[in-house]
Design a protein around this motif. Structure first.
Motif, short mmCIF file in Angstrom:
data_model
loop_
_atom_site.label_atom_id
_atom_site.label_comp_id
_atom_site.label_asym_id
_atom_site.label_seq_id
_atom_site.Cartn_x
_atom_site.Cartn_y
_atom_site.Cartn_z
N UNK A 33 16.74 -51.76 -16.76
CA UNK A 33 17.84 -51.12 -17.50
C UNK A 33 18.32 -49.82 -16.85
N UNK A 34 17.42 -49.16 -16.14
CA UNK A 34 17.76 -47.84 -15.60
C UNK A 34 17.83 -47.82 -14.08
N UNK A 35 17.68 -48.96 -13.41
CA UNK A 35 17.63 -48.96 -11.94
C UNK A 35 18.58 -50.01 -11.37
N UNK A 36 19.39 -49.56 -10.41
CA UNK A 36 20.31 -50.45 -9.69
C UNK A 36 19.96 -50.41 -8.21
N UNK A 37 19.95 -51.58 -7.56
CA UNK A 37 19.63 -51.67 -6.13
C UNK A 37 20.87 -52.09 -5.37
N UNK A 38 21.27 -51.28 -4.41
CA UNK A 38 22.39 -51.60 -3.52
C UNK A 38 21.78 -52.08 -2.22
N UNK A 39 21.86 -53.39 -1.96
CA UNK A 39 21.20 -53.95 -0.78
C UNK A 39 22.25 -54.25 0.30
N UNK A 40 22.05 -53.65 1.46
CA UNK A 40 22.97 -53.82 2.60
C UNK A 40 22.49 -54.97 3.48
N UNK A 41 23.44 -55.81 3.88
CA UNK A 41 23.16 -56.90 4.82
C UNK A 41 24.06 -56.70 6.04
N UNK A 42 23.45 -56.45 7.19
CA UNK A 42 24.26 -56.21 8.38
C UNK A 42 24.61 -54.75 8.54
N UNK A 43 25.83 -54.46 8.95
CA UNK A 43 26.23 -53.10 9.31
C UNK A 43 27.20 -52.50 8.29
N UNK A 44 27.05 -51.19 8.08
CA UNK A 44 27.98 -50.42 7.24
C UNK A 44 28.66 -49.40 8.15
N UNK A 45 29.97 -49.54 8.32
CA UNK A 45 30.71 -48.77 9.31
C UNK A 45 31.95 -48.14 8.68
N UNK A 46 32.53 -47.16 9.35
CA UNK A 46 33.76 -46.54 8.88
C UNK A 46 34.85 -47.57 8.62
N UNK A 47 34.84 -48.64 9.40
CA UNK A 47 35.91 -49.63 9.35
C UNK A 47 35.72 -50.69 8.29
#
Length: 533
Positions: A441-455
């Motif tokens: 209820x109090x926790x959210x997970x943001x899971x990244x797959x691959x690359x996070x870029x300016x574009x």
């Protein structure tokens, strides 16, 4: 810091005026003192009449403050737009300064319509697409151009016409042939700007620069030439403020140079305004978040009005806005009061404005240019990573050798190429892959797959801004590949703001390689290693 430790947000509208009128009035007056000389100097440096910047600041304060989506920003002309406006005047006028001025007013109107459309269609977030190093490179290049062009004004010499490198090459000649009286006024102005922060006075340094300049202009009797109709070294505005209104000429609407001016003004103005508004939100003691799309729409509407009556394009200006925060402003009424003070002053005291030497204004602009392109700026970029410095320098060279649009585009292309060389998949350059999962209820997970870029990170930014407040947010990078500096900087700012409102944030994953020792440097991730960053 939790939510209860934040100051209560001030009321808005007329209720906010009633609650905070005294503090906002005082801040508005102090910002007016800073804005007056800067508006005049930016106008002259842009190839516009001196009154143009004041017209813009009045509209920005009196009109835009009432419809904007921000809280503490000050709207008015900015040094960053000098380069694009002056280039438009020269290219469209083809040697006729007044014709170039009126053609550029038309370009401002069309560029402002584009700004309004960007705001209406909620494209304000697109400012995030520009890499931090490219934006800093653009601003540094603008600073170098301002220094190069205004140095001649400080010396009282008019250089021969030519490209930027020709103007720079003529600086030694101008030094040898300088007007000693004008040079002294300029030197004293720079001296005041350098030493004033150490004095700690609440009187704004720009007003002291102007006062010193006025005294020496009187001592050297510079007004004698002005009385003969040759105000070569002094500001010149009409006794009747309305006589300084000019109207746009749209007869070059279908020329290539016109549309180059339109896109340059729209790009630089929108980008600077959005970045300034975001930066001022970080300084807001109440941590209020501006509506960037509404703010862009309001600035665009203000620019349409300014363009139709002879004003420069406006932005949310960072220096005046920072002073507004430091002076204790609470609401947009401080912006309104700053515009109102400018209107009253220019109507009642035009003679005082006409006693200000152009050399004092040039000193203010050269100092501003130096702050944009100081060695410290280069050092800060290098700290983030050598590749960031390379992109930064490439952008500067591109802007100086060509123009702003080409220089910025070159910086972005270089940044994309570096990401490809580092192994980012081509189909990941513009598309991000992530999930948002609720752990409890109090926790959210943001899971990244691959690359996070300016574009590609705009969808991530949008998703984070829609999360509930007061939760625990976990950024899981264990299946990530590369996270660039722009995204690291965004996550850092998000974490600070989210925690200021009572939430918690932490990052999971271990970097295989970082490209400098800086905390926000780009990094390659180690898969399946759940260690906290």
């Amino acid at each position: 810091m939790n939510e209860s430790s934040l100051p209560a947000a001030p009321k808005t509208g007329l209720a906010g005026l009633k609650e905070n009128w005294l503090g906002d009035l005082q801040s508005g007056f102090l910002v007016f003192l800073i804005a007056l000389p800067l508006c005049l100097g930016i106008s002259v440096a842009s190839g516009f009449p001196p009154s143009a910047g004041i017209i813009t600041a009045i509209i920005g304060g009196v009109l835009v403050s009432r419809i904007s989506g921000s809280y503490l920003t000050i709207n008015g002309p900015a040094a960053g737009l000098i380069v694009v406006v002056l280039a438009a005047v020269q290219a469209l006028g083809e040697g006729d300064a007044m014709a170039g001025y009126r053609y550029t007013l038309a370009a401002i109107v069309v560029a402002s319509v584009l700004q309004v459309l960007m705001g209406v269609f909620k494209l304000g977030q697109l400012s995030s697409f520009f890499p931090t190093s490219v934006v800093h490179g653009m601003l540094a290049a603008i600073g170098i151009i301002i220094i190069a062009t205004q140095t001649h004004v400080m010396l009282g010499v008019t250089p021969e016409s030519g490209n930027l490198f020709s103007v720079i090459a003529q600086i030694p000649h101008s030094l040898l042939g300088m007007n000693a009286e004008i040079g002294l006024i300029s030197f004293l102005g720079l001296l005041v700007l350098v030493i004033w922060p150490f004095i700690g006075s609440k009187i704004p340094a720009p007003i002291i620069v102007v006062l010193v300049g006025v005294v020496f202009a009187w001592h050297f009797n510079l007004a004698q030439d002005a009385a003969a109709g040759e105000s070569k070294f002094l500001v010149s505005i009409s006794e009747d403020f309305s006589a300084d209104f000019y109207f746009p000429d749209f007869s070059k609407l279908f020329s290539l140079a016109f549309w180059e001016a339109v896109f340059s003004i729209s790009l630089v103005g929108s980008l600077e305004s959005l970045l300034s508004t975001t930066a001022i939100d970080k300084l807001d003691p109440c941590k209020r978040s501006s509506d960037l799309d509404r703010d862009l729409t309001a600035v665009g509407l203000g620019n349409i009005v300014a363009g139709f009556i002879g004003g420069l394009p406006m932005i949310a200006e960072i220096v005046r806005s920072s002073e507004n925060v430091n002076n204790g402003a609470k609401t947009t009424w401080s912006n309104f009061f700053h515009g109102l003070f400018l209107l009253v002053f220019v109507v009642l005291f035009p003679g005082l404005i006409n006693s200000i030497p152009l050399a004092s204004l040039a000193a203010l602009l050269v100092y501003t240019g130096y702050r944009l392109a100081s060695p410290e700026t280069f050092y800060r970029v290098k700290e983030v990573g050598k590749e960031q410095l390379f992109i930064f320098v490439v952008t500067i060279i591109g802007v100086l050798a060509t123009d702003l649009l080409v220089g910025v585009a070159l910086g972005i292309v270089v940044k994309l190429a570096i990401n490809l060389v580092r192994g980012v998949w081509p189909n990941n350059l513009f598309k991000i892959h992530f999930t948002v999962q609720r752990q409890d209820n109090d926790t959210l997970v943001i899971k990244l797959l691959g690359s996070a870029l300016f574009s590609n990170f705009l969808p991530l930014k949008k998703a984070l801004n829609q999360l509930e407040k007061g939760k625990t947010i976990i950024f899981d990078f264990t299946d990530g590949y590369m996270i660039d500096h722009t995204v690291m900087e965004f996550i850092h700012d998000f974490k600070r703001n989210y925690e200021a409102q009572g939430g918690q944030c932490r990052k999971v994953g271990k970097a295989l390689e970082t490209f400098s020792d800086h905390a926000l440097a780009a990094r390659l991730m180690t898969p399946d290693d759940r260690k906290q960053l």
